[in-house]
Write a protein that holds these residues in place. Sequence first.
Motif, PDB file in Angstrom:
ATOM      1  N   THR A 266       9.640 -13.057   0.092  1.00  0.00           N
ATOM      2  CA  THR A 266       8.448 -13.659   0.266  1.00  0.00           C
ATOM      3  C   THR A 266       7.260 -12.510  -0.486  1.00  0.00           C
ATOM      4  O   THR A 266       6.721 -13.150  -2.298  1.00  0.00           O
ATOM      5  N   VAL A 267       7.463 -11.423  -0.086  1.00  0.00           N
ATOM      6  CA  VAL A 267       6.860 -10.401  -0.939  1.00  0.00           C
ATOM      7  C   VAL A 267       6.830 -10.012  -2.698  1.00  0.00           C
ATOM      8  O   VAL A 267       6.225 -10.418  -3.995  1.00  0.00           O
ATOM      9  N   THR A 268       8.269 -10.552  -3.416  1.00  0.00           N
ATOM     10  CA  THR A 268       8.615 -10.790  -4.223  1.00  0.00           C
ATOM     11  C   THR A 268       8.339 -11.611  -5.424  1.00  0.00           C
ATOM     12  O   THR A 268       7.952 -11.753  -6.652  1.00  0.00           O
ATOM     13  N   ALA A 269       8.213 -12.850  -4.053  1.00  0.00           N
ATOM     14  CA  ALA A 269       8.078 -14.051  -4.733  1.00  0.00           C
ATOM     15  C   ALA A 269       6.311 -13.890  -4.779  1.00  0.00           C
ATOM     16  O   ALA A 269       5.094 -14.650  -5.892  1.00  0.00           O
ATOM     17  N   PHE A 270       5.274 -13.710  -3.899  1.00  0.00           N
ATOM     18  CA  PHE A 270       3.976 -13.128  -4.260  1.00  0.00           C
ATOM     19  C   PHE A 270       3.950 -12.345  -5.668  1.00  0.00           C
ATOM     20  O   PHE A 270       2.899 -12.685  -6.458  1.00  0.00           O
TER      21      PHE A 270
END
Length: 286
Positions: A266-270
């Motif tokens: 999730t962090v990478t996507a954001f």
Amino acid sequence: MLDLVQLRSFVSIAQFGSFTLASQKLGLRQSTVSQHLQRLEEAIGRRLIDRDTHGVRLTADGEALLPHARELLALERQTASLFEGEKPSGRLRLGISEDLVSGQLPTLLREFIADYPAVELHLTVALSKDLADMQDKGDLDLVFAKRRLGDRRGEAILREPLVWLAADPEAMMEKTVLPLIVFPPPSLTRTLLMEALERAALPWRIVCSCQSLSGLTAAARAGMGVLVQPRSLAPLGLRELPPSALPKIEDVEFILVASPGADQNTVTAFNRLVRERVANALHSTR
């Protein structure tokens, strides 16, 4: 046909205003980034970037290409997300600096939710220092905020100058005591502008202090005083004072800070969305 690798280098150069910084962020040699730009210019048949002793700047053709390049890279990201082995899901407790609320935040959130509907987004908007404190207590998974130069917290996305703004700059320049419109402590912007005024030994008084950027903007538009904001986030209806009118304020950096326990997918996507949309949009407003 346009090469996405070359476009990514071009967009990074435009974003950071530097071949060196672009190469560092992309994890490439500077000569490789320069070669990407050269080949892109040859493919298009136009010069996209001018270099001089002050740095780099987009040509008119470069300005025309930039939004389309961003769209192509965004489409690449969205297409790749369709085939990710493990798509982001679950809860993301996101903290956003107050400065960013009136800028790219609505578009950013809309695109993130559209790309990753399985993520349950919890949003907190506050001053950068307050967000850092909340994250240290375990209340936030990811923070998009500001830091002063030299600080080590987070990963720098973009460096921005802080500028003096007013509805009527000429009227403010005639004031013997500078009327200030500021965030309350522990605002980083407030700290930096106060330091600049103290170094210059200029008299000042606070005429408005408010936790909300919309409140500060309303006061500035009403002509109450001078507001300081990152240049690319200057609210509509306000104009920048000439550089010689007031002392220069130290630049700030926009950063992303992920908590150790946050879901990495999730962090990478954001983070990827921030780099492709927000940072480029901030740069394009300069």
